[in-house]
Scaffold this active site. Structure first.
Site, PDB file in Angstrom:
ATOM      1  N   ASP A  97      43.390  51.667   8.928  1.00  0.00           N
ATOM      2  CA  ASP A  97      42.120  52.047   8.303  1.00  0.00           C
ATOM      3  C   ASP A  97      42.330  53.397   7.601  1.00  0.00           C
ATOM      4  OD1 ASP A  97      42.228  53.841  10.368  1.00  0.00           O
ATOM      5  OD2 ASP A  97      40.494  53.071  11.429  1.00  0.00           O
ATOM      6  N   ASP A 269      38.838  42.672  12.776  1.00  0.00           N
ATOM      7  CA  ASP A 269      39.514  43.476  13.780  1.00  0.00           C
ATOM      8  C   ASP A 269      38.455  44.016  14.713  1.00  0.00           C
ATOM      9  OD1 ASP A 269      39.270  46.690  13.921  1.00  0.00           O
ATOM     10  OD2 ASP A 269      38.635  45.960  11.952  1.00  0.00           O
ATOM     11  N   CYS A 307      42.706  27.534  30.649  1.00  0.00           N
ATOM     12  CA  CYS A 307      43.282  28.577  29.801  1.00  0.00           C
ATOM     13  C   CYS A 307      44.799  28.603  29.965  1.00  0.00           C
ATOM     14  CB  CYS A 307      42.683  29.932  30.173  1.00  0.00           C
ATOM     15  SG  CYS A 307      43.381  31.304  29.221  1.00  0.00           S
ATOM     16  N   CYS A 309      46.840  31.157  29.071  1.00  0.00           N
ATOM     17  CA  CYS A 309      47.420  32.503  28.999  1.00  0.00           C
ATOM     18  C   CYS A 309      48.249  32.808  30.242  1.00  0.00           C
ATOM     19  CB  CYS A 309      46.335  33.557  28.793  1.00  0.00           C
ATOM     20  SG  CYS A 309      45.477  34.086  30.287  1.00  0.00           S
ATOM     21  N   CYS A 312      46.123  33.442  33.423  1.00  0.00           N
ATOM     22  CA  CYS A 312      45.530  32.253  34.055  1.00  0.00           C
ATOM     23  C   CYS A 312      46.591  31.308  34.618  1.00  0.00           C
ATOM     24  CB  CYS A 312      44.619  31.527  33.071  1.00  0.00           C
ATOM     25  SG  CYS A 312      43.072  32.432  32.784  1.00  0.00           S
ATOM     26  N   HIS A 338      44.429  38.111  28.821  1.00  0.00           N
ATOM     27  CA  HIS A 338      43.471  36.994  28.806  1.00  0.00           C
ATOM     28  C   HIS A 338      42.477  37.120  27.652  1.00  0.00           C
ATOM     29  CE1 HIS A 338      40.765  33.826  30.065  1.00  0.00           C
ATOM     30  NE2 HIS A 338      39.784  34.682  29.821  1.00  0.00           N
TER      31      HIS A 338
END
Lengths: 395, 395
Positions: A97, A269, A307, A309, A312, A338
């Site tokens: 930015d 974002d 999930c 991930c 998980c 997660h």
């Protein structure tokens, strides 16, 4: 400066029932499938994670904050150390930015003039000046693939202030464009104008005439009612060139991704998912849950059985609850993994649905289960984190 | 209770010039090549790391603290959740201490009698009782592979107190043995007796008569001069059965590993390397360095060019310095990985040197470069961390 062929934005398919589209944004550090959600790596690290973990999560774009990196470790230092990609060990695309948002948070602002902004460091109170030229110089030293023009960020509901600020934002956009030298970076313009159609129209007209390779919608998701955010998108997006990427800054709750995508946004974002994670708040298909609750103390199943991930696949809610209560760093990591997986996977599903023409169904199905957190609380969340206040050690 | 065939300690080679030996300790959760250094996972996590990272580091044994896990999340809860291995996602061998050390830190101790110890929780001040039977019950609920008898931990330099405490420690050892039921755990006895040869001799005689499958040397590395520690080992180790593993609790600086190994120690644990890492102190072949120093701000090379750890393969000292200054969690992780790699790799090298008959050369070569931190400072470090005080968030 001309945009080089190092950058290209290809739209592959547009949705029949909304302004949504699927595309690919090509950069010197790799292709970004859009729509894309970019995790925030404020201080040259997405908090708690390694670059390897970001890759495993399927991250294709990382945002870093110019304001923070300018103050520490210093953009010149980053340049001497080989640039931001090398410094932080992330070889994929980066977006920085302009530093404007942090500088314009009231606590630090000292003086704004056409020349630039005088502000104080949140670290040691020292005084600094950001001009459009300075912001570009810093961003060239950092060396991100996508960089942003310096803009003035007023309260989106204050017409008079927005009117005055908009002229300055536009003159600064021209100066940023003139100052920008590196051909391996795409400089995006930022539209301002608060929630006011006439000002947003003026901003769209002025900035599109400058022919930036991409456009951000600034001054949103900073405290205004959410309906207003979507109204602004509804009347602003059609004023932007179809074939250029559109970036909605600071938006990243699951329901907001749907609302942004269907209004034609390509890039998002937000620090929300990573910050929430460090506070024990986790995304699920039914909404957010918080690990601090005693009800999770003996739950032997993961956050969500379905999930995929790392968290998980390996750990129970009971263990995550324990790590939260015991203030263990591993908990901050596992929660972050997660939440980012949840958002990045959602965005991948959105992308697939657009390719297959089932975006409407995916949205309806997702929102029929997902209960969003009350708007107001979430706005506060967003605002607080975007201000980048010197917070607790791990905020 | 009899030790089952689930456990076996095989000595493969003994050093010709010292009491050092190489062996393998077989447990229900895997084989532990010895000598071994065990990272400390106080609250069911080696601070900042995942189980996958521990495996990548070559960890073969993890220590967890009974005192901490009893108070939070509770040993009964861990048992209901499938035991400590499953709870924390670590399928390798685990060792739990008895809880005695933390309980005997002065701040929490309320009353000691033959029955047991009354103490207060560091979390909420609530009152609890540890008896030998209770310590075993908790450790059976946690389900580690190696568990420890409850012992009384006096000031190692106070003869009178050690004399009184030793009788209690011995009676407690017998009660622990009687109380222990699980055949998939090896219960080790703990020698006490401070720095006093007659008391240590008495302790060795009493406990070896009870025929424990392994012996720990307690009451050391808690503030006594380091020469005293080695003196105690010099006269105590010969009193222990040759074919059983010997465990020196709370020792884990590089130079101390050499000193312990050559005196016949097989197992070490220490929170020092991980705690130092979180304070920015890193092991190198020349001694410890601290990331807070400004001299590292622009060093583009890793901590050590020759180091094979994830941190050194990917990041510069300048980046680690930045993460330290910016208080980023990733820094705590990367530092922890490096320090544990350093110690675990050193132990692997020690093992190889013993197999190849070059232990003496390795020790001379290592110590010719490595400058230890002043004894006293390090003792303080050890004592502080072993007391398990409620410290700063990440201590």
């Amino acid at each position: 400066m001309e945009v080089t062929t190092l950058f290209r934005f290809d739209i592959e398919k547009s949705d029949a029932d909304s302004r949504a589209r699927v595309g690919t944004l090509r950069t010197p550090h790799g292709d970004i499938p859009t729509p894309v959600f970019a995790p925030v790596g404020t201080q040259a690290t997405v908090k708690t994670l390694t670059p390897d973990e970001l890759i495993e999560l399927g991250t294709t774009l990382v945002l870093a904050n110019t304001y923070h990196l300018y103050l520490r470790p210093g953009a010149d230092r980053v340049a001497r150390l080989g640039g931001l990609h090398h410094f932080m060990g992330w070889s994929g695309p980066i977006l920085t930015d302009s530093g404007g948002f942090q500088v314009f948070s009231l606590e630090r602002l000292r003086k704004v003039s056409d020349e630039g902004v005088v502000f104080r460091s949140h670290i040691d109170g020292s005084e600094h000046v950001f001009s459009p030229e300075k912001s570009i110089e810093i961003q060239e030293e950092l060396g991100a693939d996508i960089i942003m023009a310096l803009d003035e960020c007023p309260d989106p509901l204050n017409y008079e202030y927005n009117q005055v600020a908009l002229g300055r934002t536009h003159r600064w956009a021209e100066r940023c464009q003139r100052a920008h030298r590196r051909t391996d970076q795409a400089l995006f313009g930022i539209l301002q104008g608060g929630v006011f159609p006439d000002l947003r129209t003026e901003s769209a007209r002025f900035l599109t005439a400058l022919d930036f390779p991409g456009y951000a919608l600034g001054g949103l998701s900073v405290g205004e009612p959410k309906e207003k955010t979507w109204e602004v998108l509804d009347f602003t997006v059609p004023l932007l060139p179809e074939h250029k990427p559109r970036y909605l800054m600071g938006v990243g709750s699951p329901e907001d991704l749907f609302a942004g995508v269907e209004r034609g946004i390509d890039i998002f974002d937000c620090a929300l998912p990573t910050r929430l994670a460090r506070n024990g708040a986790l995304f699920t298909s039914h909404g957010r849950i918080n690990l601090r609750k005693a009800e999770f103390a003996e739950v032997a199943t993961p956050i969500e059985e379905t999930c995929g991930c790392y968290t998980c696949r390996h750990f129970s809610l009971a263990y995550l609850h324990h790590l939260y209560k015991a203030e263990e760093i591993l908990g901050l990591r596992l929660n972050t993994i997660h939440n980012l997986h949840f958002l990045l996977e959602l965005m991948r599903n959105i992308r697939t649905s657009l390719q297959e023409g089932t975006f409407g169904q995916l949205k309806a199905s997702f929102l029929s289960h997902y209960v969003p957190v009350q708007d107001e609380a979430q706005r506060r969340d967003n605002l607080q984190q975007r201000r980048g206040k010197p917070g607790r050690r791990h905020e």
